[in-house]
Design an enzyme around this catalytic site. Structure first.
Site, PDB file in Angstrom:
ATOM      1  N   SER A  11      -2.723  -7.489   3.650  1.00  0.00           N
ATOM      2  CA  SER A  11      -3.070  -7.221   5.045  1.00  0.00           C
ATOM      3  C   SER A  11      -3.443  -8.505   5.776  1.00  0.00           C
ATOM      4  CB  SER A  11      -4.218  -6.217   5.129  1.00  0.00           C
ATOM      5  OG  SER A  11      -3.803  -4.950   4.680  1.00  0.00           O
ATOM      6  N   ARG A  61      -1.752  -6.816  -7.516  1.00  0.00           N
ATOM      7  CA  ARG A  61      -0.644  -7.713  -7.175  1.00  0.00           C
ATOM      8  C   ARG A  61      -0.516  -8.863  -8.157  1.00  0.00           C
ATOM      9  NH1 ARG A  61      -2.700  -8.952  -1.260  1.00  0.00           N
ATOM     10  NH2 ARG A  61      -4.475  -9.196  -2.618  1.00  0.00           N
ATOM     11  N   HIS A  95       0.839  -1.201   0.000  1.00  0.00           N
ATOM     12  CA  HIS A  95       0.000   0.000   0.000  1.00  0.00           C
ATOM     13  C   HIS A  95       0.875   1.251   0.000  1.00  0.00           C
ATOM     14  CE1 HIS A  95      -3.013  -2.597   2.427  1.00  0.00           C
ATOM     15  NE2 HIS A  95      -3.508  -2.482   1.200  1.00  0.00           N
ATOM     16  N   LYS A 126     -17.846  -6.293   9.061  1.00  0.00           N
ATOM     17  CA  LYS A 126     -16.509  -6.849   8.971  1.00  0.00           C
ATOM     18  C   LYS A 126     -15.808  -6.758  10.331  1.00  0.00           C
ATOM     19  CE  LYS A 126     -12.776  -6.780   5.601  1.00  0.00           C
ATOM     20  NZ  LYS A 126     -12.142  -6.062   4.517  1.00  0.00           N
TER      21      LYS A 126
END
Length: 159
Positions: free
Chosen positions: A127, A90, A17, A41
């Protein structure tokens, strides 16, 4: 002034990031790092902690602003009058997922998505991997900016 929103949960911000944001400051006059809040979440870090990690990482860069938001990213873009969403890619799976969202965002609000490829040296970092390393007492500091140094790290360990 060209502005872009870089949305995400940033739970926590990773070196990937960080690299995307740094490189994007060469393309845009302002990057609004938008930390998403989703009541459904379960996050490892609070929104305040996530924002603080990012703000500390870019304290010396006036082009980077950090905010939190809820709801659709395109609605937030319209509210702030920001025409671009920034996303890092990615791998091919990221592209397939992000492409559909980008088309939808353009259809819903006319917001364009700008993709940057992650650097090879950070393309393996996510993450979720960082959170797993933390929970299992690994050296997470190799995967995150220096601003992500966690007091009471033991509180996050799997017991």
């Amino acid at each position: 002034m060209k502005k872009a929103i870089f949305p995400g949960s940033f739970d926590p911000i990773t070196l990937g990031h960080y690299d995307i944001i740094c490189r994007a400051t060469e393309l845009f006059d302002e990057i609004v790092v938008a930390v998403g809040e989703n009541a459904d979440k379960r996050y490892m870090f609070s929104v305040e902690e996530r924002k603080a990690f990012i703000a500390k990482s870019f304290a010396d860069n006036p082009k980077v602003k950090v905010v939190s938001y809820q709801g659709l990213t395109v609605d937030f873009c319209k509210k702030l009058h920001i025409p671009f969403i920034l996303r890092g890619l990615r791998n091919p799976a990221d592209f397939e997922f992000e492409r559909a969202i980008a088309h939808t965002n353009r259809d819903l609000a006319g917001v364009e998505t700008v993709f940057l490829l992650t650097a090879v040296k950070t393309s393996h970092i996510s993450s979720s991997i960082v959170r797993d390393v933390i929970r299992n007492r690994g050296d997470y500091t190799l995967l995150v900016p220096e601003s992500v140094r966690i007091e009471n790290i033991e509180d996050y360990y799997i017991h």
